[in-house]
Design a protein around this motif. Structure first.
Motif, PDB file in Angstrom:
ATOM      1  N   TYR A 128       0.816  -1.197   0.000  1.00  0.00           N
ATOM      2  CA  TYR A 128       0.000   0.000   0.000  1.00  0.00           C
ATOM      3  C   TYR A 128       0.859   1.260   0.000  1.00  0.00           C
ATOM      4  O   TYR A 128       0.415   2.308  -0.408  1.00  0.00           O
ATOM      5  CB  TYR A 128      -0.931   0.015   1.219  1.00  0.00           C
ATOM      6  N   LEU A 129       2.065   1.147   0.496  1.00  0.00           N
ATOM      7  CA  LEU A 129       2.963   2.303   0.576  1.00  0.00           C
ATOM      8  C   LEU A 129       4.232   2.038  -0.226  1.00  0.00           C
ATOM      9  O   LEU A 129       5.323   2.383   0.205  1.00  0.00           O
ATOM     10  CB  LEU A 129       3.306   2.589   2.041  1.00  0.00           C
ATOM     11  N   ALA A 130       4.085   1.445  -1.393  1.00  0.00           N
ATOM     12  CA  ALA A 130       5.252   1.041  -2.181  1.00  0.00           C
ATOM     13  C   ALA A 130       5.990   2.219  -2.804  1.00  0.00           C
ATOM     14  O   ALA A 130       7.208   2.247  -2.835  1.00  0.00           O
ATOM     15  CB  ALA A 130       4.836   0.057  -3.266  1.00  0.00           C
ATOM     16  N   ILE A 169       5.220  -2.881   8.450  1.00  0.00           N
ATOM     17  CA  ILE A 169       4.369  -1.798   8.952  1.00  0.00           C
ATOM     18  C   ILE A 169       2.952  -2.126   8.506  1.00  0.00           C
ATOM     19  O   ILE A 169       2.719  -2.455   7.341  1.00  0.00           O
ATOM     20  CB  ILE A 169       4.808  -0.434   8.408  1.00  0.00           C
ATOM     21  N   GLY A 170       2.014  -2.068   9.451  1.00  0.00           N
ATOM     22  CA  GLY A 170       0.649  -2.419   9.114  1.00  0.00           C
ATOM     23  C   GLY A 170      -0.362  -1.816  10.066  1.00  0.00           C
ATOM     24  O   GLY A 170      -0.024  -1.042  10.961  1.00  0.00           O
ATOM     25  N   VAL A 171      -1.614  -2.192   9.839  1.00  0.00           N
ATOM     26  CA  VAL A 171      -2.743  -1.742  10.660  1.00  0.00           C
ATOM     27  C   VAL A 171      -3.367  -2.986  11.275  1.00  0.00           C
ATOM     28  O   VAL A 171      -3.540  -4.008  10.592  1.00  0.00           O
ATOM     29  CB  VAL A 171      -3.787  -0.998   9.804  1.00  0.00           C
ATOM     30  N   TRP A 172      -3.726  -2.917  12.566  1.00  0.00           N
ATOM     31  CA  TRP A 172      -4.330  -4.034  13.301  1.00  0.00           C
ATOM     32  C   TRP A 172      -5.508  -3.504  14.084  1.00  0.00           C
ATOM     33  O   TRP A 172      -5.463  -2.376  14.590  1.00  0.00           O
ATOM     34  CB  TRP A 172      -3.285  -4.645  14.227  1.00  0.00           C
ATOM     35  N   GLU A 173      -6.551  -4.318  14.206  1.00  0.00           N
ATOM     36  CA  GLU A 173      -7.747  -3.903  14.928  1.00  0.00           C
ATOM     37  C   GLU A 173      -8.284  -5.067  15.759  1.00  0.00           C
ATOM     38  O   GLU A 173      -8.176  -6.226  15.357  1.00  0.00           O
ATOM     39  CB  GLU A 173      -8.801  -3.436  13.918  1.00  0.00           C
ATOM     40  N   HIS A 223      -6.105  -7.429  10.335  1.00  0.00           N
ATOM     41  CA  HIS A 223      -4.885  -6.655  10.092  1.00  0.00           C
ATOM     42  C   HIS A 223      -4.634  -6.579   8.595  1.00  0.00           C
ATOM     43  O   HIS A 223      -5.150  -7.393   7.819  1.00  0.00           O
ATOM     44  CB  HIS A 223      -3.680  -7.237  10.843  1.00  0.00           C
ATOM     45  N   ARG A 224      -3.864  -5.592   8.239  1.00  0.00           N
ATOM     46  CA  ARG A 224      -3.439  -5.442   6.860  1.00  0.00           C
ATOM     47  C   ARG A 224      -2.015  -4.901   6.895  1.00  0.00           C
ATOM     48  O   ARG A 224      -1.751  -3.869   7.508  1.00  0.00           O
ATOM     49  CB  ARG A 224      -4.346  -4.470   6.121  1.00  0.00           C
ATOM     50  N   ASP A 225      -1.102  -5.633   6.241  1.00  0.00           N
ATOM     51  CA  ASP A 225       0.256  -5.141   6.093  1.00  0.00           C
ATOM     52  C   ASP A 225       0.244  -4.030   5.059  1.00  0.00           C
ATOM     53  O   ASP A 225      -0.403  -4.154   4.009  1.00  0.00           O
ATOM     54  CB  ASP A 225       1.201  -6.258   5.666  1.00  0.00           C
ATOM     55  N   LEU A 226       0.940  -2.945   5.354  1.00  0.00           N
ATOM     56  CA  LEU A 226       0.995  -1.804   4.440  1.00  0.00           C
ATOM     57  C   LEU A 226       2.249  -1.806   3.590  1.00  0.00           C
ATOM     58  O   LEU A 226       2.211  -1.545   2.398  1.00  0.00           O
ATOM     59  CB  LEU A 226       0.903  -0.493   5.220  1.00  0.00           C
ATOM     60  N   VAL A 251      -1.807   6.364   2.900  1.00  0.00           N
ATOM     61  CA  VAL A 251      -2.897   5.470   3.269  1.00  0.00           C
ATOM     62  C   VAL A 251      -3.586   6.079   4.474  1.00  0.00           C
ATOM     63  O   VAL A 251      -2.928   6.513   5.420  1.00  0.00           O
ATOM     64  CB  VAL A 251      -2.372   4.063   3.639  1.00  0.00           C
ATOM     65  N   ASP A 252      -4.910   6.124   4.437  1.00  0.00           N
ATOM     66  CA  ASP A 252      -5.676   6.571   5.599  1.00  0.00           C
ATOM     67  C   ASP A 252      -5.873   5.362   6.505  1.00  0.00           C
ATOM     68  O   ASP A 252      -6.818   4.585   6.348  1.00  0.00           O
ATOM     69  CB  ASP A 252      -7.024   7.152   5.162  1.00  0.00           C
ATOM     70  N   ALA A 253      -4.951   5.169   7.444  1.00  0.00           N
ATOM     71  CA  ALA A 253      -4.961   3.991   8.302  1.00  0.00           C
ATOM     72  C   ALA A 253      -6.208   3.924   9.175  1.00  0.00           C
ATOM     73  O   ALA A 253      -6.655   2.841   9.538  1.00  0.00           O
ATOM     74  CB  ALA A 253      -3.710   3.975   9.184  1.00  0.00           C
ATOM     75  N   ALA A 254      -6.789   5.069   9.501  1.00  0.00           N
ATOM     76  CA  ALA A 254      -7.996   5.088  10.335  1.00  0.00           C
ATOM     77  C   ALA A 254      -9.223   4.615   9.569  1.00  0.00           C
ATOM     78  O   ALA A 254     -10.161   4.091  10.160  1.00  0.00           O
ATOM     79  CB  ALA A 254      -8.229   6.485  10.892  1.00  0.00           C
ATOM     80  N   ALA A 255      -9.225   4.780   8.243  1.00  0.00           N
ATOM     81  CA  ALA A 255     -10.395   4.421   7.435  1.00  0.00           C
ATOM     82  C   ALA A 255     -10.185   3.173   6.582  1.00  0.00           C
ATOM     83  O   ALA A 255     -11.111   2.731   5.908  1.00  0.00           O
ATOM     84  CB  ALA A 255     -10.767   5.599   6.534  1.00  0.00           C
TER      85      ALA A 255
END
Length: 116
Positions: A4-6, A49-53, A38-41, A12-16
């Motif tokens: 996502y951040l290549a 680096i990623g997002v986890w919930e 989760h999604r690896d960015l 990337v809007d990590a909150a949304a």
């Protein structure tokens, strides 16, 4: 891994960011019916680096070596080794050590950006 951040200047809007939740295995659930996603960015070297919930409920985990920043939600993390529990709110920056055994009590869906 999805990149996502290549490209330099990527945003990337990590909150949304949309995440696909799955129920935790029964052996990790202490109370409620929490789900995680989760999604690896991106990654470089051996860092991800990623997002986890984590949705409301209580679960146990064995941690990776990571630093994270809480974007939203409210939770408490307790440690089996007797370390004092930590309260998580938006803006909290936390360092966890690989192998730490934890209990996550999530009162309001918690979303974090992690570096592991």
């Amino acid at each position: 891994m999805s990149e996502y951040l290549a490209a330099p200047g990527s945003v990337v809007d990590a909150a949304a960011l949309a995440l696909d939740h799955t129920r935790l295995p029964d052996e990790l659930v202490v109370d409620g019916a929490p789900m995680t996603a989760h999604r690896d960015l991106t990654g470089f070297s051996d860092v991800t680096i990623g997002v986890w919930e984590h949705t409301p409920g209580v679960s146990r985990d064995v941690e990776a070596d990571e630093v994270f920043v809480v974007l939203c939600g409210h939770a408490t993390v307790s440690f089996d080794d007797g370390s004092p529990p930590i309260d998580l709110r938006p803006g909290s920056v936390v360092r966890l050590r690989e192998g730490q055994r934890t209990t996550w009590t999530v009162r309001e869906t918690l979303r974090k950006v992690f570096i592991a």
